[in-house]
Each structure stands twice: as C-alpha cells, then as structure tokens.
Scaffold this motif. Structure first.
Motif, PDB file in Angstrom:
ATOM      1  N   VAL A 182     -39.550 -19.774  71.407  1.00  0.00           N
ATOM      2  CA  VAL A 182     -38.818 -20.398  72.499  1.00  0.00           C
ATOM      3  C   VAL A 182     -37.368 -19.948  72.461  1.00  0.00           C
ATOM      4  N   VAL A 183     -36.827 -19.625  73.634  1.00  0.00           N
ATOM      5  CA  VAL A 183     -35.395 -19.387  73.764  1.00  0.00           C
ATOM      6  C   VAL A 183     -34.795 -20.665  74.319  1.00  0.00           C
ATOM      7  N   VAL A 184     -33.867 -21.246  73.588  1.00  0.00           N
ATOM      8  CA  VAL A 184     -33.257 -22.512  73.983  1.00  0.00           C
ATOM      9  C   VAL A 184     -32.049 -22.228  74.873  1.00  0.00           C
ATOM     10  N   PHE A 185     -32.111 -22.754  76.076  1.00  0.00           N
ATOM     11  CA  PHE A 185     -31.003 -22.685  77.033  1.00  0.00           C
ATOM     12  C   PHE A 185     -30.383 -24.068  77.030  1.00  0.00           C
ATOM     13  N   ALA A 186     -29.334 -24.240  76.248  1.00  0.00           N
ATOM     14  CA  ALA A 186     -28.813 -25.573  75.950  1.00  0.00           C
ATOM     15  C   ALA A 186     -28.052 -26.207  77.102  1.00  0.00           C
ATOM     16  N   THR A 187     -27.453 -25.445  77.959  1.00  0.00           N
ATOM     17  CA  THR A 187     -26.595 -25.903  79.056  1.00  0.00           C
ATOM     18  C   THR A 187     -25.317 -26.543  78.521  1.00  0.00           C
ATOM     19  N   CYS A 188     -24.363 -26.759  79.398  1.00  0.00           N
ATOM     20  CA  CYS A 188     -23.102 -27.372  78.960  1.00  0.00           C
ATOM     21  C   CYS A 188     -23.341 -28.793  78.464  1.00  0.00           C
ATOM     22  N   TYR A 189     -24.333 -29.461  79.010  1.00  0.00           N
ATOM     23  CA  TYR A 189     -24.622 -30.822  78.560  1.00  0.00           C
ATOM     24  C   TYR A 189     -25.033 -30.816  77.093  1.00  0.00           C
ATOM     25  N   ASN A 210     -24.548 -28.285  74.901  1.00  0.00           N
ATOM     26  CA  ASN A 210     -23.524 -27.650  74.066  1.00  0.00           C
ATOM     27  C   ASN A 210     -22.333 -28.564  73.797  1.00  0.00           C
ATOM     28  N   ARG A 211     -21.938 -29.322  74.807  1.00  0.00           N
ATOM     29  CA  ARG A 211     -20.692 -30.093  74.675  1.00  0.00           C
ATOM     30  C   ARG A 211     -20.889 -31.607  74.580  1.00  0.00           C
ATOM     31  N   ASN A 212     -21.814 -32.141  75.358  1.00  0.00           N
ATOM     32  CA  ASN A 212     -21.975 -33.599  75.395  1.00  0.00           C
ATOM     33  C   ASN A 212     -22.881 -34.120  74.288  1.00  0.00           C
ATOM     34  N   THR A 213     -24.005 -33.468  74.072  1.00  0.00           N
ATOM     35  CA  THR A 213     -24.968 -33.963  73.083  1.00  0.00           C
ATOM     36  C   THR A 213     -25.549 -32.815  72.255  1.00  0.00           C
ATOM     37  N   PRO A 214     -24.720 -32.135  71.468  1.00  0.00           N
ATOM     38  CA  PRO A 214     -25.249 -31.027  70.666  1.00  0.00           C
ATOM     39  C   PRO A 214     -26.341 -31.481  69.699  1.00  0.00           C
ATOM     40  N   GLY A 215     -26.304 -32.727  69.287  1.00  0.00           N
ATOM     41  CA  GLY A 215     -27.352 -33.236  68.402  1.00  0.00           C
ATOM     42  C   GLY A 215     -28.726 -33.194  69.054  1.00  0.00           C
ATOM     43  N   LEU A 216     -28.771 -33.344  70.370  1.00  0.00           N
ATOM     44  CA  LEU A 216     -30.030 -33.271  71.098  1.00  0.00           C
ATOM     45  C   LEU A 216     -30.652 -31.882  70.966  1.00  0.00           C
ATOM     46  N   VAL A 217     -29.833 -30.856  71.096  1.00  0.00           N
ATOM     47  CA  VAL A 217     -30.313 -29.480  70.961  1.00  0.00           C
ATOM     48  C   VAL A 217     -30.759 -29.220  69.521  1.00  0.00           C
ATOM     49  N   GLU A 218     -29.974 -29.698  68.565  1.00  0.00           N
ATOM     50  CA  GLU A 218     -30.344 -29.533  67.155  1.00  0.00           C
ATOM     51  C   GLU A 218     -31.671 -30.225  66.854  1.00  0.00           C
ATOM     52  N   ASP A 219     -31.869 -31.419  67.407  1.00  0.00           N
ATOM     53  CA  ASP A 219     -33.128 -32.136  67.198  1.00  0.00           C
ATOM     54  C   ASP A 219     -34.295 -31.395  67.834  1.00  0.00           C
ATOM     55  N   LEU A 220     -34.083 -30.859  69.032  1.00  0.00           N
ATOM     56  CA  LEU A 220     -35.133 -30.086  69.702  1.00  0.00           C
ATOM     57  C   LEU A 220     -35.554 -28.899  68.850  1.00  0.00           C
ATOM     58  N   VAL A 221     -34.576 -28.158  68.341  1.00  0.00           N
ATOM     59  CA  VAL A 221     -34.863 -27.001  67.491  1.00  0.00           C
ATOM     60  C   VAL A 221     -35.601 -27.442  66.227  1.00  0.00           C
ATOM     61  N   ALA A 222     -35.192 -28.553  65.639  1.00  0.00           N
ATOM     62  CA  ALA A 222     -35.846 -29.050  64.420  1.00  0.00           C
ATOM     63  C   ALA A 222     -37.301 -29.404  64.683  1.00  0.00           C
ATOM     64  N   VAL A 223     -37.579 -30.052  65.813  1.00  0.00           N
ATOM     65  CA  VAL A 223     -38.964 -30.422  66.143  1.00  0.00           C
ATOM     66  C   VAL A 223     -39.807 -29.178  66.388  1.00  0.00           C
ATOM     67  N   LEU A 224     -39.263 -28.230  67.149  1.00  0.00           N
ATOM     68  CA  LEU A 224     -40.006 -26.997  67.425  1.00  0.00           C
ATOM     69  C   LEU A 224     -40.311 -26.243  66.139  1.00  0.00           C
ATOM     70  N   GLU A 225     -39.305 -26.086  65.289  1.00  0.00           N
ATOM     71  CA  GLU A 225     -39.507 -25.335  64.054  1.00  0.00           C
ATOM     72  C   GLU A 225     -40.435 -26.079  63.098  1.00  0.00           C
ATOM     73  N   HIS A 226     -40.371 -27.395  63.074  1.00  0.00           N
ATOM     74  CA  HIS A 226     -41.289 -28.184  62.253  1.00  0.00           C
ATOM     75  C   HIS A 226     -42.734 -27.918  62.654  1.00  0.00           C
ATOM     76  N   ASN A 227     -42.937 -27.647  63.938  1.00  0.00           N
ATOM     77  CA  ASN A 227     -44.277 -27.393  64.460  1.00  0.00           C
ATOM     78  C   ASN A 227     -44.616 -25.914  64.519  1.00  0.00           C
ATOM     79  N   GLY A 228     -43.838 -25.095  63.829  1.00  0.00           N
ATOM     80  CA  GLY A 228     -44.150 -23.679  63.719  1.00  0.00           C
ATOM     81  C   GLY A 228     -43.784 -22.834  64.919  1.00  0.00           C
ATOM     82  N   VAL A 229     -42.920 -23.347  65.788  1.00  0.00           N
ATOM     83  CA  VAL A 229     -42.496 -22.589  66.964  1.00  0.00           C
ATOM     84  C   VAL A 229     -41.141 -21.969  66.652  1.00  0.00           C
TER      85      VAL A 229
END
Length: 89
Positions: free
Chosen positions: A17-24, A26-45
């Motif tokens: 997956v290529v994550v397109f984080a958007t300004c929201y 990147n700037r407002n909720t970077p933890g959301l993007v980090e959590d998304l990446v963690a869930v994807l990688e936990h599931n082998g993506v």
C-alpha cells in the motif's frame, strides 16, 4: 441486531500500500497515519509513503471547484509511486 460474526484470518497477503496521508494526516493527526501503517504492517501488508503529495482537493471540492480538483488529481496520482518506505518493509 444480530450476533457479530467471529473474526477469522483471511489468509496470507502479498499486498503493498502507498499511504497518501493528506494534510489532515500529516499535520492534524499524524498518529492516525502511524496507526494505519502499524495495522497494515502487523497484517503483513507492506507500506510506503507517497513520493510527493499535493493538496488532496477536499477544500476545493467543498467549494465546487472541479477544475482545480482535476489538476490536483493529475499531480497526485503519479505521486503514488513510493520512494520512502516505512519501517518494517
């Protein structure tokens, strides 16, 4: 309301997956993007961040400026080629 189905593994994946984080993200909720990446990688993506992002166009969409959205789309879709892999990939 019915009973929820028991979760079951979907099987192995070889997706990426290529994550397109958007300004929201990147700037407002970077933890959301980090959590998304963690869930994807936990599931082998495998994940990567978009090479370069421009505005996603949501503010322009809200104003009805479809011409500007089309221009942003032309920039953002090719930028979906990853250049920065995230940790664990």
């Amino acid at each position: 309301m019915g009973k929820a189905a028991e979760p079951s593994p979907a099987g192995a994946t070889h997706g990426r997956v290529v994550v397109f984080a958007t300004c929201y993200g990147n700037r407002n909720t970077p933890g959301l993007v980090e959590d998304l990446v963690a869930v994807l990688e936990h599931n082998g993506v495998g994940t990567a961040l978009a090479a370069r992002e421009r505005c996603c166009g949501m503010p322009k969409l809200e104003l009805g400026d479809l011409e500007s959205i089309a221009k942003l789309m032309e920039v953002n879709i090719p930028s979906s080629t990853p250049t920065r892999a995230t940790a664990g990939t």
